[in-house]
Design a protein around this motif. Structure first.
Motif, PDB file in Angstrom:
ATOM      1  N   SER A  67      50.099  33.184  29.420  1.00 43.82           N
ATOM      2  CA  SER A  67      51.089  33.233  30.206  1.00 43.82           C
ATOM      3  C   SER A  67      50.712  31.877  31.251  1.00 43.82           C
ATOM      4  O   SER A  67      49.781  31.709  31.576  1.00 43.82           O
ATOM      5  CB  SER A  67      50.900  34.409  30.815  1.00 43.82           C
ATOM      6  OG  SER A  67      51.631  34.509  32.301  1.00 43.82           O
ATOM      7  N   LEU A  68      51.894  31.361  31.706  1.00 42.15           N
ATOM      8  CA  LEU A  68      51.735  30.236  32.609  1.00 42.15           C
ATOM      9  C   LEU A  68      51.984  30.829  34.075  1.00 42.15           C
ATOM     10  O   LEU A  68      51.897  30.239  35.014  1.00 42.15           O
ATOM     11  CB  LEU A  68      52.927  29.214  32.336  1.00 42.15           C
ATOM     12  CG  LEU A  68      52.425  28.603  31.047  1.00 42.15           C
ATOM     13  CD1 LEU A  68      53.608  27.594  30.719  1.00 42.15           C
ATOM     14  CD2 LEU A  68      51.315  27.969  31.065  1.00 42.15           C
ATOM     15  N   GLU A  69      52.374  32.125  34.254  1.00 45.96           N
ATOM     16  CA  GLU A  69      52.416  32.861  35.480  1.00 45.96           C
ATOM     17  C   GLU A  69      51.650  33.838  35.743  1.00 45.96           C
ATOM     18  O   GLU A  69      51.084  34.454  34.897  1.00 45.96           O
ATOM     19  CB  GLU A  69      53.798  33.543  35.464  1.00 45.96           C
ATOM     20  CG  GLU A  69      55.082  32.833  35.014  1.00 45.96           C
ATOM     21  CD  GLU A  69      55.287  31.901  36.500  1.00 45.96           C
ATOM     22  OE1 GLU A  69      55.009  32.398  37.607  1.00 45.96           O
ATOM     23  OE2 GLU A  69      55.720  30.633  36.166  1.00 45.96           O
ATOM     24  N   PRO A  70      51.081  34.079  36.883  1.00 49.94           N
ATOM     25  CA  PRO A  70      50.084  35.014  37.280  1.00 49.94           C
ATOM     26  C   PRO A  70      50.194  36.376  36.915  1.00 49.94           C
ATOM     27  O   PRO A  70      51.527  36.949  37.238  1.00 49.94           O
ATOM     28  CB  PRO A  70      49.716  34.863  38.934  1.00 49.94           C
ATOM     29  CG  PRO A  70      50.383  33.474  39.116  1.00 49.94           C
ATOM     30  CD  PRO A  70      51.502  33.209  38.200  1.00 49.94           C
ATOM     31  N   LYS A  71      49.428  37.161  36.641  1.00 49.05           N
ATOM     32  CA  LYS A  71      49.792  38.494  36.157  1.00 49.05           C
ATOM     33  C   LYS A  71      48.831  39.624  37.047  1.00 49.05           C
ATOM     34  O   LYS A  71      47.858  39.055  37.369  1.00 49.05           O
ATOM     35  CB  LYS A  71      49.604  38.796  34.707  1.00 49.05           C
ATOM     36  CG  LYS A  71      50.474  38.006  33.764  1.00 49.05           C
ATOM     37  CD  LYS A  71      50.545  38.544  32.342  1.00 49.05           C
ATOM     38  CE  LYS A  71      51.597  37.843  31.571  1.00 49.05           C
ATOM     39  NZ  LYS A  71      51.597  38.230  30.207  1.00 49.05           N
ATOM     40  N   GLY A  72      49.281  40.581  37.087  1.00 47.39           N
ATOM     41  CA  GLY A  72      48.329  41.768  37.788  1.00 47.39           C
ATOM     42  C   GLY A  72      47.355  42.053  37.159  1.00 47.39           C
ATOM     43  O   GLY A  72      46.968  42.006  35.938  1.00 47.39           O
ATOM     44  N   ARG A  73      46.161  42.830  37.666  1.00 46.77           N
ATOM     45  CA  ARG A  73      45.287  43.445  37.253  1.00 46.77           C
ATOM     46  C   ARG A  73      45.419  44.293  36.087  1.00 46.77           C
ATOM     47  O   ARG A  73      44.870  44.618  34.948  1.00 46.77           O
ATOM     48  CB  ARG A  73      44.635  44.153  38.103  1.00 46.77           C
ATOM     49  CG  ARG A  73      43.119  44.748  37.789  1.00 46.77           C
ATOM     50  CD  ARG A  73      42.404  45.602  38.667  1.00 46.77           C
ATOM     51  NE  ARG A  73      41.840  45.129  39.940  1.00 46.77           N
ATOM     52  CZ  ARG A  73      41.519  46.006  40.848  1.00 46.77           C
ATOM     53  NH1 ARG A  73      41.063  46.956  40.769  1.00 46.77           N
ATOM     54  NH2 ARG A  73      41.282  45.088  42.116  1.00 46.77           N
ATOM     55  N   THR A 109      53.907  43.067  40.852  1.00 42.32           N
ATOM     56  CA  THR A 109      53.688  43.366  42.430  1.00 42.32           C
ATOM     57  C   THR A 109      53.187  42.455  43.447  1.00 42.32           C
ATOM     58  O   THR A 109      52.407  41.701  42.831  1.00 42.32           O
ATOM     59  CB  THR A 109      52.873  44.858  42.231  1.00 42.32           C
ATOM     60  OG1 THR A 109      51.654  44.540  41.816  1.00 42.32           O
ATOM     61  CG2 THR A 109      53.581  46.056  41.373  1.00 42.32           C
ATOM     62  N   GLU A 110      53.677  42.293  44.293  1.00 46.80           N
ATOM     63  CA  GLU A 110      53.162  41.461  45.345  1.00 46.80           C
ATOM     64  C   GLU A 110      51.639  41.627  45.705  1.00 46.80           C
ATOM     65  O   GLU A 110      51.152  40.433  45.578  1.00 46.80           O
ATOM     66  CB  GLU A 110      53.914  41.728  46.702  1.00 46.80           C
ATOM     67  CG  GLU A 110      55.271  41.412  46.563  1.00 46.80           C
ATOM     68  CD  GLU A 110      55.959  41.631  48.062  1.00 46.80           C
ATOM     69  OE1 GLU A 110      55.157  41.596  49.370  1.00 46.80           O
ATOM     70  OE2 GLU A 110      57.195  41.683  48.300  1.00 46.80           O
ATOM     71  N   ASP A 111      51.037  42.824  45.426  1.00 48.21           N
ATOM     72  CA  ASP A 111      49.587  42.862  45.683  1.00 48.21           C
ATOM     73  C   ASP A 111      48.918  42.334  44.242  1.00 48.21           C
ATOM     74  O   ASP A 111      47.525  42.532  44.375  1.00 48.21           O
ATOM     75  CB  ASP A 111      49.161  44.128  45.897  1.00 48.21           C
ATOM     76  CG  ASP A 111      49.449  45.117  45.061  1.00 48.21           C
ATOM     77  OD1 ASP A 111      50.047  44.843  43.836  1.00 48.21           O
ATOM     78  OD2 ASP A 111      49.324  46.497  45.221  1.00 48.21           O
ATOM     79  N   MET A 112      49.438  41.897  43.173  1.00 48.78           N
ATOM     80  CA  MET A 112      48.916  41.418  42.133  1.00 48.78           C
ATOM     81  C   MET A 112      48.363  42.478  41.233  1.00 48.78           C
ATOM     82  O   MET A 112      47.177  42.213  40.549  1.00 48.78           O
ATOM     83  CB  MET A 112      47.928  40.162  42.098  1.00 48.78           C
ATOM     84  CG  MET A 112      48.730  38.963  42.648  1.00 48.78           C
ATOM     85  SD  MET A 112      50.186  38.471  41.808  1.00 48.78           S
ATOM     86  CE  MET A 112      49.165  37.937  40.324  1.00 48.78           C
TER      87      MET A 112
END
Length: 161
Positions: A67-73, A109-112
């Protein structure tokens, strides 16, 4: 990129003897740590391995697990393969998105903490409908179970912080 991040990358690259044929393994190590492939790290890897950034991005975009995009925990993958779809996976997906206030266009989600994705098949058709959370399989899902799972994961995350 921080000095600590460069040192981590240098360790990973050294473990793989700066071998350009190890690019996938190096990228897997980065993604395991960051849950995605930060652009500046891909540039650094390309430079250190002596390969073009175009080749690095070609590898990163070819393999679905990168993934090139940040993902959540917690990365929640909802299967929408045939077996899951006919057993009503879409209402489960909709429940996850509603509970977490995410969408197909903005899946994290905004809080990752959470990312919700759909996948074509998780290979667990006999357990349909199914989802995974960080590759842990949750069989026979329902919208109610999805809601309970989110509550459980939020509680787990609160205890870890």
């Amino acid at each position: 990129m921080s000095n600590e991040e460069k040192q981590m990358l240098d360790r990973v690259l050294a473990e793989h003897r700066y071998d350009p044929s190890s690019v996938i393994a190096v990228m897997q190590a980065v993604q395991k740590t960051y849950r995605y492939l930060p652009q500046e790290m891909l540039s650094y890897i390309a430079e250190k391995l002596g390969i073009s950034e175009a080749k690095i991005y070609g590898v990163a975009t070819f393999y679905e697990n990168f993934s090139l995009e940040p993902k959540g925990r917690y990365v929640i993958k909802v299967c929408d393969g045939t077996a899951c779809h006919v057993r009503k996976s879409i209402p489960i997906l909709e429940e996850f998105r509603k509970e977490l206030k995410v969408s197909a266009e903005a899946p994290t989600t905004e809080d990752m903490l959470f990312t919700v994705e759909t996948v074509s098949c998780l290979g667990a058709c006999g357990l349909a409908p199914v989802c995974t959370v960080n590759d842990h399989v949750h069989p026979s899902m329902t919208p109610e179970k999805a809601k309970d799972l989110i509550a459980q994961l939020k509680e787990e995350a609160a205890h870890e912080n």
